[in-house]
Every structure is written in structure tokens, then in C-alpha cells.
Motif scaffolding. Sequence first.
Motif, PDB file in Angstrom:
ATOM      1  N   MET A  24      -6.399  27.470  -3.144  1.00 57.72           N
ATOM      2  CA  MET A  24      -6.740  26.340  -2.969  1.00 57.72           C
ATOM      3  C   MET A  24      -5.504  25.707  -1.693  1.00 57.72           C
ATOM      4  O   MET A  24      -4.615  25.438  -1.626  1.00 57.72           O
ATOM      5  CB  MET A  24      -5.678  25.197  -4.139  1.00 57.72           C
ATOM      6  CG  MET A  24      -6.745  23.324  -3.907  1.00 57.72           C
ATOM      7  SD  MET A  24      -5.407  22.967  -5.182  1.00 57.72           S
ATOM      8  CE  MET A  24      -6.638  21.822  -6.020  1.00 57.72           C
ATOM      9  N   LYS A  25      -6.654  25.260  -0.550  1.00 60.33           N
ATOM     10  CA  LYS A  25      -5.592  25.112   0.515  1.00 60.33           C
ATOM     11  C   LYS A  25      -4.991  23.835   0.896  1.00 60.33           C
ATOM     12  O   LYS A  25      -5.384  23.057   0.700  1.00 60.33           O
ATOM     13  CB  LYS A  25      -7.275  24.912   1.645  1.00 60.33           C
ATOM     14  CG  LYS A  25      -7.879  25.788   1.971  1.00 60.33           C
ATOM     15  CD  LYS A  25      -7.704  27.053   3.364  1.00 60.33           C
ATOM     16  CE  LYS A  25      -7.158  27.180   4.102  1.00 60.33           C
ATOM     17  NZ  LYS A  25      -6.640  27.879   4.789  1.00 60.33           N
ATOM     18  N   LYS A  26      -3.716  23.782   1.843  1.00 61.30           N
ATOM     19  CA  LYS A  26      -3.109  22.954   1.576  1.00 61.30           C
ATOM     20  C   LYS A  26      -3.750  21.722   2.452  1.00 61.30           C
ATOM     21  O   LYS A  26      -5.151  21.694   3.127  1.00 61.30           O
ATOM     22  CB  LYS A  26      -2.122  23.263   3.495  1.00 61.30           C
ATOM     23  CG  LYS A  26      -1.977  21.990   3.598  1.00 61.30           C
ATOM     24  CD  LYS A  26      -0.369  22.920   4.606  1.00 61.30           C
ATOM     25  CE  LYS A  26       0.505  21.473   5.094  1.00 61.30           C
ATOM     26  NZ  LYS A  26       1.167  22.118   6.372  1.00 61.30           N
ATOM     27  N   GLY A  27      -3.258  20.824   1.408  1.00 62.25           N
ATOM     28  CA  GLY A  27      -3.805  19.901   2.200  1.00 62.25           C
ATOM     29  C   GLY A  27      -5.233  18.663   0.897  1.00 62.25           C
ATOM     30  O   GLY A  27      -6.112  17.744   1.517  1.00 62.25           O
ATOM     31  N   ILE A  28      -6.191  20.197   0.942  1.00 67.10           N
ATOM     32  CA  ILE A  28      -6.976  19.864   0.237  1.00 67.10           C
ATOM     33  C   ILE A  28      -7.593  18.885  -0.942  1.00 67.10           C
ATOM     34  O   ILE A  28      -8.601  18.298  -1.808  1.00 67.10           O
ATOM     35  CB  ILE A  28      -8.447  21.235  -0.222  1.00 67.10           C
ATOM     36  CG1 ILE A  28     -10.027  20.953  -0.051  1.00 67.10           C
ATOM     37  CG2 ILE A  28      -7.208  21.840  -1.646  1.00 67.10           C
ATOM     38  CD1 ILE A  28     -10.407  20.738   1.096  1.00 67.10           C
ATOM     39  N   ASP A  73       0.858  -1.164  -0.129  1.00 65.48           N
ATOM     40  CA  ASP A  73      -0.356  -0.095   0.024  1.00 65.48           C
ATOM     41  C   ASP A  73       1.363   1.422   0.182  1.00 65.48           C
ATOM     42  O   ASP A  73       1.443   1.324   0.670  1.00 65.48           O
ATOM     43  CB  ASP A  73      -0.785   0.275   1.315  1.00 65.48           C
ATOM     44  CG  ASP A  73      -2.277  -0.446   1.045  1.00 65.48           C
ATOM     45  OD1 ASP A  73      -1.685  -1.498  -0.337  1.00 65.48           O
ATOM     46  OD2 ASP A  73      -2.109  -1.419   2.032  1.00 65.48           O
ATOM     47  N   ILE A  74       0.819   2.568  -0.905  1.00 69.96           N
ATOM     48  CA  ILE A  74       1.219   3.263  -1.471  1.00 69.96           C
ATOM     49  C   ILE A  74       0.401   4.990  -0.570  1.00 69.96           C
ATOM     50  O   ILE A  74      -0.345   5.178  -1.060  1.00 69.96           O
ATOM     51  CB  ILE A  74       1.846   3.813  -2.056  1.00 69.96           C
ATOM     52  CG1 ILE A  74       2.737   2.287  -2.782  1.00 69.96           C
ATOM     53  CG2 ILE A  74       2.975   4.934  -1.998  1.00 69.96           C
ATOM     54  CD1 ILE A  74       3.365   2.523  -4.241  1.00 69.96           C
ATOM     55  N   TYR A  75       1.574   5.563   0.647  1.00 62.68           N
ATOM     56  CA  TYR A  75       0.622   6.588   1.289  1.00 62.68           C
ATOM     57  C   TYR A  75       1.053   7.743   1.124  1.00 62.68           C
ATOM     58  O   TYR A  75       2.884   7.820   0.599  1.00 62.68           O
ATOM     59  CB  TYR A  75      -0.009   6.153   2.776  1.00 62.68           C
ATOM     60  CG  TYR A  75      -0.355   5.233   2.611  1.00 62.68           C
ATOM     61  CD1 TYR A  75      -1.933   5.368   3.250  1.00 62.68           C
ATOM     62  CD2 TYR A  75       0.333   3.307   3.653  1.00 62.68           C
ATOM     63  CE1 TYR A  75      -2.283   3.770   3.938  1.00 62.68           C
ATOM     64  CE2 TYR A  75      -0.518   2.823   3.870  1.00 62.68           C
ATOM     65  CZ  TYR A  75      -1.953   3.288   4.512  1.00 62.68           C
ATOM     66  OH  TYR A  75      -2.614   1.789   4.348  1.00 62.68           O
ATOM     67  N   SER A  76       0.287   9.115   0.914  1.00 61.27           N
ATOM     68  CA  SER A  76       0.726  10.011   0.166  1.00 61.27           C
ATOM     69  C   SER A  76       1.685  10.869   1.662  1.00 61.27           C
ATOM     70  O   SER A  76       1.429  10.612   2.701  1.00 61.27           O
ATOM     71  CB  SER A  76       0.046  11.192   0.054  1.00 61.27           C
ATOM     72  OG  SER A  76       0.905  12.526  -0.370  1.00 61.27           O
ATOM     73  N   PRO A  77       3.262  10.998   1.917  1.00 61.03           N
ATOM     74  CA  PRO A  77       4.136  11.435   2.186  1.00 61.03           C
ATOM     75  C   PRO A  77       3.484  13.079   2.409  1.00 61.03           C
ATOM     76  O   PRO A  77       3.961  13.397   3.069  1.00 61.03           O
ATOM     77  CB  PRO A  77       5.090  11.046   1.549  1.00 61.03           C
ATOM     78  CG  PRO A  77       5.362  11.229   0.368  1.00 61.03           C
ATOM     79  CD  PRO A  77       3.533  10.624  -0.268  1.00 61.03           C
ATOM     80  N   ILE A  78       3.072  13.906   1.366  1.00 65.94           N
ATOM     81  CA  ILE A  78       2.593  15.484   1.884  1.00 65.94           C
ATOM     82  C   ILE A  78       1.175  15.102   2.315  1.00 65.94           C
ATOM     83  O   ILE A  78       0.309  14.766   1.156  1.00 65.94           O
ATOM     84  CB  ILE A  78       3.476  15.879   0.370  1.00 65.94           C
ATOM     85  CG1 ILE A  78       3.317  15.089  -0.815  1.00 65.94           C
ATOM     86  CG2 ILE A  78       5.229  15.057   1.197  1.00 65.94           C
ATOM     87  CD1 ILE A  78       3.330  16.603  -1.866  1.00 65.94           C
ATOM     88  N   LYS A  91      -1.949  14.238   3.577  1.00 62.45           N
ATOM     89  CA  LYS A  91      -0.866  13.367   3.608  1.00 62.45           C
ATOM     90  C   LYS A  91      -1.751  12.350   4.636  1.00 62.45           C
ATOM     91  O   LYS A  91      -1.940  12.455   5.384  1.00 62.45           O
ATOM     92  CB  LYS A  91      -0.059  14.491   5.242  1.00 62.45           C
ATOM     93  CG  LYS A  91       1.769  14.006   5.184  1.00 62.45           C
ATOM     94  CD  LYS A  91       2.004  14.985   6.333  1.00 62.45           C
ATOM     95  CE  LYS A  91       3.152  13.163   5.989  1.00 62.45           C
ATOM     96  NZ  LYS A  91       4.176  14.272   7.619  1.00 62.45           N
ATOM     97  N   GLY A  92      -1.344  11.509   4.055  1.00 61.99           N
ATOM     98  CA  GLY A  92      -1.143  10.063   5.184  1.00 61.99           C
ATOM     99  C   GLY A  92      -2.274   9.361   4.089  1.00 61.99           C
ATOM    100  O   GLY A  92      -2.576   8.076   4.664  1.00 61.99           O
ATOM    101  N   ARG A  93      -3.100   9.524   3.063  1.00 59.52           N
ATOM    102  CA  ARG A  93      -4.159   9.304   2.051  1.00 59.52           C
ATOM    103  C   ARG A  93      -3.461   7.871   1.344  1.00 59.52           C
ATOM    104  O   ARG A  93      -2.448   7.763   0.685  1.00 59.52           O
ATOM    105  CB  ARG A  93      -4.499  10.167   0.903  1.00 59.52           C
ATOM    106  CG  ARG A  93      -5.924  10.136   0.432  1.00 59.52           C
ATOM    107  CD  ARG A  93      -6.304  10.984  -0.129  1.00 59.52           C
ATOM    108  NE  ARG A  93      -6.662  10.612  -1.320  1.00 59.52           N
ATOM    109  CZ  ARG A  93      -7.600  10.784  -2.566  1.00 59.52           C
ATOM    110  NH1 ARG A  93      -8.155  12.441  -2.237  1.00 59.52           N
ATOM    111  NH2 ARG A  93      -8.511  10.450  -3.417  1.00 59.52           N
ATOM    112  N   LEU A  94      -4.632   6.964   1.060  1.00 57.80           N
ATOM    113  CA  LEU A  94      -4.249   6.051   0.465  1.00 57.80           C
ATOM    114  C   LEU A  94      -4.044   5.865  -0.701  1.00 57.80           C
ATOM    115  O   LEU A  94      -4.836   6.061  -1.257  1.00 57.80           O
ATOM    116  CB  LEU A  94      -4.912   4.238   0.632  1.00 57.80           C
ATOM    117  CG  LEU A  94      -4.596   2.732   0.337  1.00 57.80           C
ATOM    118  CD1 LEU A  94      -3.684   2.691   0.964  1.00 57.80           C
ATOM    119  CD2 LEU A  94      -5.577   2.540   0.046  1.00 57.80           C
TER     120      LEU A  94
END
Lengths: 402, 402
Positions: free
Chosen positions: A140-144, A41-46, A148-151
Motif C-alpha cells: 500500500m503506497k504512501k498517501g494512496i 474545514d479539517i484537512y489531513s496533516p499526514i 496529506k492536505g485532503r479535506l
Amino acid sequence: MAFLKVVPLEKALEVVQSFKISPGIEEVPIEKGLGRIAAEDIYSPIDVPPFDRATVDGYAVRAEDTFMASEASPVRLKVIGSVHAGEEPKFKLGKGEAAYISTGAMLPGNADAVIQFEDVERVNGEILIYKPAYPGLGVMKKGIDIEKGRLLVKKGERLGFKQTALLSAVGINKVKVFRKPKVAVISTGNEIVPPGNELKPGQIYDINGRALCDAINELGGEGIFMGVARDDKESLKALIEKAVNVGDVVVISGGASGGTKDLTASVIEELGEVKVHGIAIQPGKPTIIGVIKGKPVFGLPGYPTSCLTNFTLLVVPLLLRALGREGKIGKKVARLKHKVFSVKGRRQFLPVKLEGDLAVPILKGSGAVTSFIDADGFVEIPETVESLDEGEEVEVTLFKGW
Amino acid sequence: MAFLKVVPLEKALEVVQSFKISPGIEEVPIEKGLGRIAAEDIYSPIDVPPFDRATVDGYAVRAEDTFMASEASPVRLKVIGSVHAGEEPKFKLGKGEAAYISTGAMLPGNADAVIQFEDVERVNGEILIYKPAYPGLGVMKKGIDIEKGRLLVKKGERLGFKQTALLSAVGINKVKVFRKPKVAVISTGNEIVPPGNELKPGQIYDINGRALCDAINELGGEGIFMGVARDDKESLKALIEKAVNVGDVVVISGGASGGTKDLTASVIEELGEVKVHGIAIQPGKPTIIGVIKGKPVFGLPGYPTSCLTNFTLLVVPLLLRALGREGKIGKKVARLKHKVFSVKGRRQFLPVKLEGDLAVPILKGSGAVTSFIDADGFVEIPETVESLDEGEEVEVTLFKGW
């Protein structure tokens, strides 16, 4: 030894299930990732975007400073700097201050809205704003987009261009993928000649070698053709020994000639162990499953459609498991175009061609090359069923899209 | 020079149509053929089977010799020899003669039927036959499966495992395929960083470079990433010059920052000629089409979904033509899940996600990575249309399956 003792399909699948092939994992650069199978599984590091980002060219403001703005009484803000895309703003906005900002650029501290050029009037070092901006306007808000951590990619998922692009977008430039399981493929039969050779009277060209290798390649494995064995013990034994050294799995397709199946079983028994010799299905009665030096060895029927059907039933699940893709055999519900008859007490796998939502039974015979080409998959007819009616809903197991 | 003169899509497609890229043809061994595109129609050089072939183990006979056979008065034939699979029979059957034959073997001269073992009784050198055999019984006639000269694979067809197997079955071990058109891909933008690098404040990772390269690779071309150009003339010019030397086609995706599009057009005009600068579609207004040293150069929007949409509209047809696959853009009819509004006078391409037969409009904005990931294709909304209703039938142009 399990010679000539026909077992139910479930028993054969249990044997397959007991096999462990672990081709392992390798890390490849993202530009070599296309078409490979993710090994984890690969998750977003940012966060994406990694900062509050302007979506228009205009002026970054503190929205609260603009709440009183109207056509009659515009708000006046002082322009204290500018931020271009790719830059880190070195200042924060104080009360009553604004900054020029370009699309894609990072908002300066305290800014929470971007008003586009067209909606302000610039007068010397100031801008006039005629209507209120709400917090988040033009931002565009940060992380929107991706937090981070999303699969992002699941273990066992095939990496298409969207997946590799997605990984790139979060900064990942190397990806762990399953090594391709190596499958050594042997064709057998005195009459079988590899393509490119001259065909002498009585000989035919090999089809199963290429069919199996490339079906394995499309599935995400590596099919390696070992050659054609003649129907004699020495020839077959030499090729199987070589194949066991080369492959994680060995697949042998029988020639059409009688006697070959017993020969294959004898050689496997001599070099290792025969686990299954004969399965109570049609086609597949002569199918062999064995083990040599810990490596699974399959002896499949020689007729091309039968070979592909048994390959799909027995070998594909093993390869998919090795690739973390268990259960990913393609299926499609269709309606039967014609009534078909079966024999009670015989569990049959009937090749069909798909025409839209219709499954057309292929009755030409599994020895024909054209049956093989036409067949998109097969329909199971259980032992207890003597016929399937025209229009009956059936589940087609597909010969592709694994 | 065609700066800032927005043209209709038809005009832009005319320009694309006028481009000639001819990556040429190469011959590859059949084991390297999987996934390649056939460069010519391929016909069978032989009949399959190449001879009348036994489909059962039994006795080859002249059917006419058996016409009088019955339970009460069996016909008696003399067994004069045997033929095994792969052998050329060295004899012909005379009247009243039969020969042992194995499955897959070539019928001896004058034989036209094979009676299976179970249906005869062997007594010394003779067999007793209790019922008539018809001509063709137990025989696969020469050429009945595939006749010599039959079209097997069409020019432009992708070679899957069935196609390579089919070619193998007729003895073909080399296949002419289109060379992969090389497409040099450049990303632009001061804020854009290739994955694997550290992200400084204000920077984001590149998505279009990988997306375009791998979309090109999936389509059958070769995508070559040249790097990220900064928004300055020297950086962009140097990379475009390099790209023109590497690729048959150059594709540049703009950064999100304003001004880049004019920069790209200036550099193309300096190195060659701008043919189109601006297309009357949304997204795609800033799109550039030019030529440098005879090579097509495309400047696409920077937002990922917009980039992919314009790539599909403009570049994909060119690449498919180079691969002999003109017109093979995937389309699917679906029903719109929600009503959508458009602006009259604007020709819009709306990204949609497919859920079964439903097309779900993606309204998140084409700047989002997740819009790009969700989008399965786009729906065209003509200039004259202000809205499409929920449930309306639409044609989706797909972002895959080219």
C-alpha cells in the motif's frame, strides 16, 4: 413598535436573518467530539499510510530483480534482514537482495514489492522466486489511502463515529467545534403545569417546554427550560429577564388562553423591542419576534404542532446558522395521500405524517398532543392555492434530521 | 479451548446469544432522557385533556338549550359566570344558562358546547344565539387526545424529542432507561499509536479504538478506550485484565501484523476461556470470542472495515439485547451497482456504499481508511453463490441507525 401589524413570512425571515448569534468555538478532545459540529474545514496533516506499507506477510524485493523469474528458472535473492510492523528498517536492499517483512511493516529502501510467503521457497539464507513480481505488488503506497492536505471534515458537518475515527486515523486528537447555542425556553399559561406536579382541575401539563428544549438539543444546541410563566405581566417579565441572561436566544411558547400574545409583546416591548408581531401564515399569525439586550426573543403559538412549525420556520434557521449549518433543514419529496383544501389568500403550513413516500395530512387539529406526535413535518400551501390533490407531489419540511 | 477450529457463523452467534450482560436500569429526570432507551413500556397515567376543554373563546352552553335557535327566533341565555384557563369552575349550568369561557378552560358542569364570540350577541347579562349548537361544538372532550392507559413509549424505544415531550404532556418527569452497557475497547499492534502522539517511521495512527468507542456510544452504550497494547503477552495481558474490570464487555481489535491473533487467544485462554477462535466468514476468519470472569471478550480483525463488519455481526446484537432493542439492526434493500464475484464455499460480507437505492461494492480493500469511511454497510454473499449480478436486489446491513 410593530404591534398587530401582520407581515409576510419573507419579512419575518429577513428580521431573523439580521440577527447575529455567535456562541463561538471551543476545542474538545476527540473523545468528546461525537455528535458535535465541526467549526472549520479539517484537512489531513499526514499521508495515510505515512510510508509504503506491506499488505501481506512475505519478502520485500526490488521488483526488477524478479522480472526474469519463471518456474523453470527461478530467481534467487539473498535475505539480508527483516522488518516487523512498527519498526523502522535500518537497511536498504541492494541488487539481488530481499528482506523478510510482516503485514503492516514499512518497506526497506529500494524495495517496491512484497511477495507473500506461499509464493517463495526459502533455502538457507536465500529465497527462490518462480514468477515475476510487479512494482506495487503486496504494497500500500504512501498517501494512496489519504493524501496529506485532503479535506476530511467540512465546517458544519456533524461528527459521527466515522468522522471521529477518520480524524483519529490521521493523528488528530483535538477538534474545533461550535459551542452549543444556548436557548432559554419559557412556557406560558395559567393552565400550564410542569410535569411531576399535581394536576388540579382545569390544569394541563406542559408539552412545549420539553419539546422545544429537546428539539434544540437534537439540533446541536442547548435547550434550557426556564419554567412556566403565568398570564400576568410580573410573572412573565421576571422569567423573560432571567432567560435573556441565560440564553443566546429566548423562545417563549404562548398558552392556549387568549390575551397571552399581547401580554408577551408588551413585556418584550418594555424590556427591548418588538420587531414583528403577527405573520401572515397559518399557523403563526400571533408569532412575535423581538430583541432584548441584543438577544433574539421569539414568541411562538401555544398549540404544540403550531409551536413546532413556527420554531422550524423561524428559530431553526438561526440556530443552524450559528452552528455553521445554514440550509441544512431536512426536506423530503412525497405524494399527498388525500386531497386537502386550503383558504385562498392564506399561506398555510399543513402538518403531515410520512408513510413511506406518502404524506398523510393531519387534520386532527394542532391543539392535540397526538397531532404533534404524528407530525413528521409540514407542507406549504401558497396563498394562491385552494387545494392540493391526492397524489400530488409535495415537499415536506421535516421536524428532525436538521 | 477452541484454538484454530473455524466454526460457522451460526455457532458463533449461539455463543453470543448465551452471554448475559445486564447493565440494569436507572431512573433519570425527563430532561436527561433524550437519546436514552426506555427500559419499560410506558402508559399514560392520565386522560389528555384531563377535562372537557374549550377550543375557542366564547360561551359554554347546554347544546339542547340552543336546538330551537334560528335567525328569526334567537334563543336567549343568561350568563351566570365565567371560566378562565387554569381555573376550576365553581358552578354548573342550569337550564337556560351560559357562561363566558376562554380557550383552554374547563367546561362548567352540564355544559357540552362552546359557541364562539363571533356567533352570539351579548345584551346586558344575556346572550342571543341565532343557530343551534351541537354537543361537542368548540370542545375537546376529556381523554379524546390520549386516553388514560394508552401505550406511549415501548420498551427499547429511543427517546427523541417527541417522546420526551409526550411524557411531559402526561405529567411524567422521571423515566426508567437502560443503563449504558460499558464496553472497554483495546487496540493492539506494535505499529499502532494513539492520535496526538508523534508518529515515528513505521508507525500508523489508531483508527479502531475511536471507531469502536464512538459506534458503541451512538448505539446507546458507553465506549471506553483502554489504550493500545503492544504485540507482547505482558502488555496485552495487563490491558485485558484492566478492561475486564472496567467494562461489561471487552472488545479488542487486532493489529495488522501476523501473530497477534494467536497472542490474543493465548492471553484470553490464560485469563478465562476461548469459546470461538475462527469463524468461517470473510472477513472474520481470525475472530475470537471468549469469556473472562463472566464477561464477554471479543477479538476482532484489525483492518477497519473488517473490524466494523465483525463488530456489527457479533457485538452489536449483544449490546442491543442489553438495551432491550434486540433485532433493531438497520437494514435497507438496494440494487447492486456492479456485478461482484465471490469464492464458492466462502461466506462473504461485502462492504458497500449506498448511493440512493444503489449499493456500490467497495473493492478498495478493507485495510484502507477510506474503505471504512465509504462503507455504509455490508451485503452477505452465501457460500453457494459465486457472483451477484448488476441490478440484483440485495439487503444491506447498515453500519448505523441501530
